[in-house]
Design an enzyme around this catalytic site. Structure first.
Site, PDB file in Angstrom:
ATOM      1  N   LYS A 140     -26.132  -9.464   8.119  1.00 18.25           N
ATOM      2  CA  LYS A 140     -25.761  -8.093   8.460  1.00 18.25           C
ATOM      3  C   LYS A 140     -26.924  -7.449   9.199  1.00 18.25           C
ATOM      4  O   LYS A 140     -28.042  -7.392   8.696  1.00 18.25           O
ATOM      5  CB  LYS A 140     -25.438  -7.285   7.204  1.00 18.25           C
ATOM      6  CG  LYS A 140     -25.000  -5.859   7.524  1.00 18.25           C
ATOM      7  CD  LYS A 140     -24.521  -5.119   6.283  1.00 18.25           C
ATOM      8  CE  LYS A 140     -25.624  -4.456   5.521  1.00 18.25           C
ATOM      9  NZ  LYS A 140     -26.252  -3.327   6.208  1.00 18.25           N
ATOM     10  N   ASP A 163     -23.509  -3.847  11.701  1.00 15.82           N
ATOM     11  CA  ASP A 163     -23.221  -2.709  10.811  1.00 15.82           C
ATOM     12  C   ASP A 163     -23.709  -1.421  11.469  1.00 15.82           C
ATOM     13  O   ASP A 163     -24.737  -0.862  11.080  1.00 15.82           O
ATOM     14  CB  ASP A 163     -23.933  -2.968   9.472  1.00 15.82           C
ATOM     15  CG  ASP A 163     -23.762  -1.838   8.477  1.00 15.82           C
ATOM     16  OD1 ASP A 163     -22.796  -1.062   8.603  1.00 15.82           O
ATOM     17  OD2 ASP A 163     -24.607  -1.738   7.567  1.00 15.82           O
ATOM     18  N   THR A 184     -20.950   5.395  -0.058  1.00 17.47           N
ATOM     19  CA  THR A 184     -21.155   5.381  -1.516  1.00 17.47           C
ATOM     20  C   THR A 184     -22.232   6.376  -1.947  1.00 17.47           C
ATOM     21  O   THR A 184     -22.409   6.622  -3.123  1.00 17.47           O
ATOM     22  CB  THR A 184     -21.524   3.969  -2.020  1.00 17.47           C
ATOM     23  OG1 THR A 184     -22.494   3.425  -1.145  1.00 17.47           O
ATOM     24  CG2 THR A 184     -20.319   3.073  -2.076  1.00 17.47           C
ATOM     25  N   ARG A 198     -31.964  -7.137  -0.625  1.00 17.85           N
ATOM     26  CA  ARG A 198     -33.264  -7.329  -1.280  1.00 17.85           C
ATOM     27  C   ARG A 198     -33.340  -8.475  -2.284  1.00 17.85           C
ATOM     28  O   ARG A 198     -34.374  -9.160  -2.311  1.00 17.85           O
ATOM     29  CB  ARG A 198     -33.718  -6.001  -1.899  1.00 17.85           C
ATOM     30  CG  ARG A 198     -34.143  -5.016  -0.809  1.00 17.85           C
ATOM     31  CD  ARG A 198     -34.168  -3.592  -1.303  1.00 17.85           C
ATOM     32  NE  ARG A 198     -32.809  -3.107  -1.551  1.00 17.85           N
ATOM     33  CZ  ARG A 198     -32.526  -1.855  -1.916  1.00 17.85           C
ATOM     34  NH1 ARG A 198     -33.505  -0.978  -2.069  1.00 17.85           N
ATOM     35  NH2 ARG A 198     -31.276  -1.487  -2.107  1.00 17.85           N
ATOM     36  N   LYS A 232     -21.541   1.255  11.975  1.00 17.73           N
ATOM     37  CA  LYS A 232     -20.697   2.371  11.481  1.00 17.73           C
ATOM     38  C   LYS A 232     -20.333   3.334  12.611  1.00 17.73           C
ATOM     39  O   LYS A 232     -20.669   4.524  12.588  1.00 17.73           O
ATOM     40  CB  LYS A 232     -21.393   3.113  10.341  1.00 17.73           C
ATOM     41  CG  LYS A 232     -21.709   2.233   9.144  1.00 17.73           C
ATOM     42  CD  LYS A 232     -22.316   3.024   8.013  1.00 17.73           C
ATOM     43  CE  LYS A 232     -22.599   2.170   6.796  1.00 17.73           C
ATOM     44  NZ  LYS A 232     -23.711   1.202   6.999  1.00 17.73           N
ATOM     45  N   ASP A 248     -16.935   8.055  16.776  1.00 17.23           N
ATOM     46  CA  ASP A 248     -16.977   8.871  17.984  1.00 17.23           C
ATOM     47  C   ASP A 248     -15.546   9.012  18.485  1.00 17.23           C
ATOM     48  O   ASP A 248     -14.604   8.586  17.804  1.00 17.23           O
ATOM     49  CB  ASP A 248     -17.893   8.196  19.028  1.00 17.23           C
ATOM     50  CG  ASP A 248     -18.580   9.203  19.940  1.00 17.23           C
ATOM     51  OD1 ASP A 248     -17.886  10.123  20.429  1.00 17.23           O
ATOM     52  OD2 ASP A 248     -19.795   9.073  20.172  1.00 17.23           O
TER      53      ASP A 248
END
Ligand code: C5P
Length: 235
Positions: free
Chosen positions: A33, A60, A119, A210, A62, A65
């Site tokens: 990603k 990614d 989230t 991570r 997002k 527009d």
């Protein structure tokens, strides 16, 4: 053959670290990603590098527009051969339909994923921006709209995955971040699930950052997750 569901989030701006992660993890994981941070620093060079190592890219960004602008961005990403690209469902039906139409015309076509409610937002945050009702309802209604508008799936928390799958069927792709192997530190993630729980809840792909990238041995960490999921890894 089982699809490799593991997508590694590359959330670093250190070029050497990125290269090492991609080089070592490419043979093991399903995709990488690439979000704003590395993309703003290294752009298509990073995407091309991942492709050159034989792996795939979830871009990614997002996108959010007007329909024409998003459709053009999707077209560019599709021509660059990315595997997945995402857009905010709050951009509306026309935006998603136009993006889906553009993606369908390009081969190989990327999977288009919708972001429903971030989230980081709770019911009160939604209310402040004029959206009423509990977050869970909004997530589901936006997932439904994404489905109707021709998107391939959504990015969703493990907690949301089950309801989305029940409502929209098992073909609708669910990509789930907030995944932690058992015993792994949560970092800033709050509502987490283990890789196995996420897949059981209906996720097709899991995004893990991570716990893999900051592990002393990222390849071993990735293999451990895959083996726990019953995937055979080589080496
Ligand atoms: O390091 P970690 O496994 O928490 O990384 C998860 C990745 O997924 C990060 O890139 C994060 O920005 C992204 N993400 C998330 N939760 C969302 C959407 C994206 O953690 N709801």
């Amino acid at each position: 053959m089982k699809v490799n569901p593991l997508i590694v989030a590359l959330d670093t701006g250190d070029k050497e670290v990125l290269q090492a992660l991609v080089e070592h993890l490419a043979p093991v994981v399903g995709a990488f990603k690439v979000g704003f941070y590395p993309f703003l620093l290294f752009g298509w060079d990073l995407v091309n590098y991942i492709h050159s190592r034989g792996s795939r890219v979830f871009l990614d960004l997002k996108l959010h527009d007007i329909p024409n602008t998003v459709a053009i961005a999707v077209e560019v990403a599709a021509h660059r051969g990315v595997f997945m690209v995402n857009l905010h469902t709050l951009g509306g039906r026309e935006m998603m339909e136009r993006a889906a139409q553009v993606a369908r015309e390009i081969s190989p076509r990327p999977l288009l994923l919708g972001v429903t409610v971030l989230t980081s937002m709770e019911t009160q945050d939604l209310k402040e921006v004029g959206i009423q009702g509990p977050v869970e309802h909004r997530v589901l209604s936006l997932a439904r709209l994404a489905h109707e508008s021709g998107l391939d799936g959504v990015v969703a928390s493990p907690q949301e995955a089950r309801t989305i799958k029940e409502e929209l069927g098992k073909e609708f792709v669910i990509v789930t971040p907030g995944v932690r192997p058992p015993g792994s530190p949560l970092h800033d993630q709050k509502r987490v699930a283990t890789p196995r729980e996420a897949l059981l809840a209906g996720a097709h792909y899991i995004v893990v950052g991570r716990p893999i990238c900051q592990a002393p041995d990222p390849v071993a960490a990735a293999r451990e997750i895959l083996e726990d999921l019953g995937m055979r890894t080589e080496g």
